[in-house]
Design an enzyme around this catalytic site. Sequence first.
Site, PDB file in Angstrom:
ATOM      1  N   ASP A 165       0.867  -1.171   0.000  1.00  0.00           N
ATOM      2  CA  ASP A 165       0.000   0.000   0.000  1.00  0.00           C
ATOM      3  C   ASP A 165       0.909   1.228   0.000  1.00  0.00           C
ATOM      4  O   ASP A 165       2.126   1.110  -0.181  1.00  0.00           O
ATOM      5  CB  ASP A 165      -0.984  -0.037   1.180  1.00  0.00           C
ATOM      6  CG  ASP A 165      -0.345   0.178   2.539  1.00  0.00           C
ATOM      7  OD1 ASP A 165       0.902   0.327   2.628  1.00  0.00           O
ATOM      8  OD2 ASP A 165      -1.083   0.201   3.544  1.00  0.00           O
ATOM      9  N   CYS A 207       2.741  -3.243   4.255  1.00  0.00           N
ATOM     10  CA  CYS A 207       1.953  -2.075   4.645  1.00  0.00           C
ATOM     11  C   CYS A 207       2.619  -1.479   5.880  1.00  0.00           C
ATOM     12  O   CYS A 207       3.753  -1.834   6.203  1.00  0.00           O
ATOM     13  CB  CYS A 207       0.487  -2.442   4.896  1.00  0.00           C
ATOM     14  SG  CYS A 207       0.155  -3.548   6.281  1.00  0.00           S
ATOM     15  N   THR A 231       2.171  -1.843   9.189  1.00  0.00           N
ATOM     16  CA  THR A 231       2.537  -2.826  10.213  1.00  0.00           C
ATOM     17  C   THR A 231       2.679  -4.240   9.669  1.00  0.00           C
ATOM     18  O   THR A 231       3.234  -5.101  10.335  1.00  0.00           O
ATOM     19  CB  THR A 231       1.476  -2.882  11.330  1.00  0.00           C
ATOM     20  OG1 THR A 231       0.243  -3.317  10.751  1.00  0.00           O
ATOM     21  CG2 THR A 231       1.320  -1.538  12.023  1.00  0.00           C
ATOM     22  N   GLY A 232       2.112  -4.509   8.503  1.00  0.00           N
ATOM     23  CA  GLY A 232       2.044  -5.861   7.967  1.00  0.00           C
ATOM     24  C   GLY A 232       0.813  -6.605   8.438  1.00  0.00           C
ATOM     25  O   GLY A 232       0.467  -7.661   7.896  1.00  0.00           O
ATOM     26  N   HIS A 288       7.015 -24.735   9.552  1.00  0.00           N
ATOM     27  CA  HIS A 288       5.863 -25.377  10.187  1.00  0.00           C
ATOM     28  C   HIS A 288       4.527 -25.044   9.542  1.00  0.00           C
ATOM     29  O   HIS A 288       3.587 -25.833   9.660  1.00  0.00           O
ATOM     30  CB  HIS A 288       5.798 -25.002  11.667  1.00  0.00           C
ATOM     31  CG  HIS A 288       6.875 -25.653  12.470  1.00  0.00           C
ATOM     32  ND1 HIS A 288       6.901 -25.595  13.839  1.00  0.00           N
ATOM     33  CD2 HIS A 288       7.972 -26.363  12.110  1.00  0.00           C
ATOM     34  CE1 HIS A 288       7.968 -26.251  14.289  1.00  0.00           C
ATOM     35  NE2 HIS A 288       8.628 -26.718  13.255  1.00  0.00           N
ATOM     36  N   HIS A 327       3.670 -31.478  10.296  1.00  0.00           N
ATOM     37  CA  HIS A 327       3.239 -30.122   9.966  1.00  0.00           C
ATOM     38  C   HIS A 327       2.345 -30.127   8.722  1.00  0.00           C
ATOM     39  O   HIS A 327       1.417 -29.323   8.622  1.00  0.00           O
ATOM     40  CB  HIS A 327       4.447 -29.213   9.769  1.00  0.00           C
ATOM     41  CG  HIS A 327       5.359 -29.230  10.950  1.00  0.00           C
ATOM     42  ND1 HIS A 327       4.985 -28.743  12.187  1.00  0.00           N
ATOM     43  CD2 HIS A 327       6.614 -29.712  11.102  1.00  0.00           C
ATOM     44  CE1 HIS A 327       5.978 -28.915  13.047  1.00  0.00           C
ATOM     45  NE2 HIS A 327       6.971 -29.508  12.408  1.00  0.00           N
TER      46      HIS A 327
END
Length: 157
Positions: free
Chosen positions: A8, A65, A67-68, A98, A133
């Site tokens: 963004d 972005c 903060t993510g 994992h 996993h």
Amino acid sequence: MRIALGTDHRGFEVREHVAALVRQFGHEVIDLGTFSPEGVDYPDIALAVGEKVRSGEVDRGILICGTGLGMCIAANKVQGVRATPCHNDLAAEMSRRHNDSNVLCLSADLLGERLIDRIIEIWLNTPFDGGRHADRVEKISQLERRLNEKAEGGPSP
């Protein structure tokens, strides 16, 4: 690998650097913008990258972005996307080992360039461990399918 990249306006300044880094590691970048610092809605970018991953047009995606976190929330609405926000080396490694993460979500505001570089390198180069996993990732996929069927009015076990 083919990597879809989306940012963004908050991630715009690091976009070119990240694209160049991914190419330096030998991968193809499908750059989905944004292509200016003008404000955009991150869910639109997350959806564009998520759809490329879901369809198999790309192997993985990277979203950036402020903060993510917003990108991660939005991307995880796309069936088949396993987006993970990574703020350090261990999160990047374990998200691949994992969780078989296929979309990396990064913060443009909280991470410096060297840390972003290291996280991307680790995330691109870490294999999925499989084994127990893989069973857990498959359970996530089954849950996702059930919830989508239920939302569409279809059968749900």
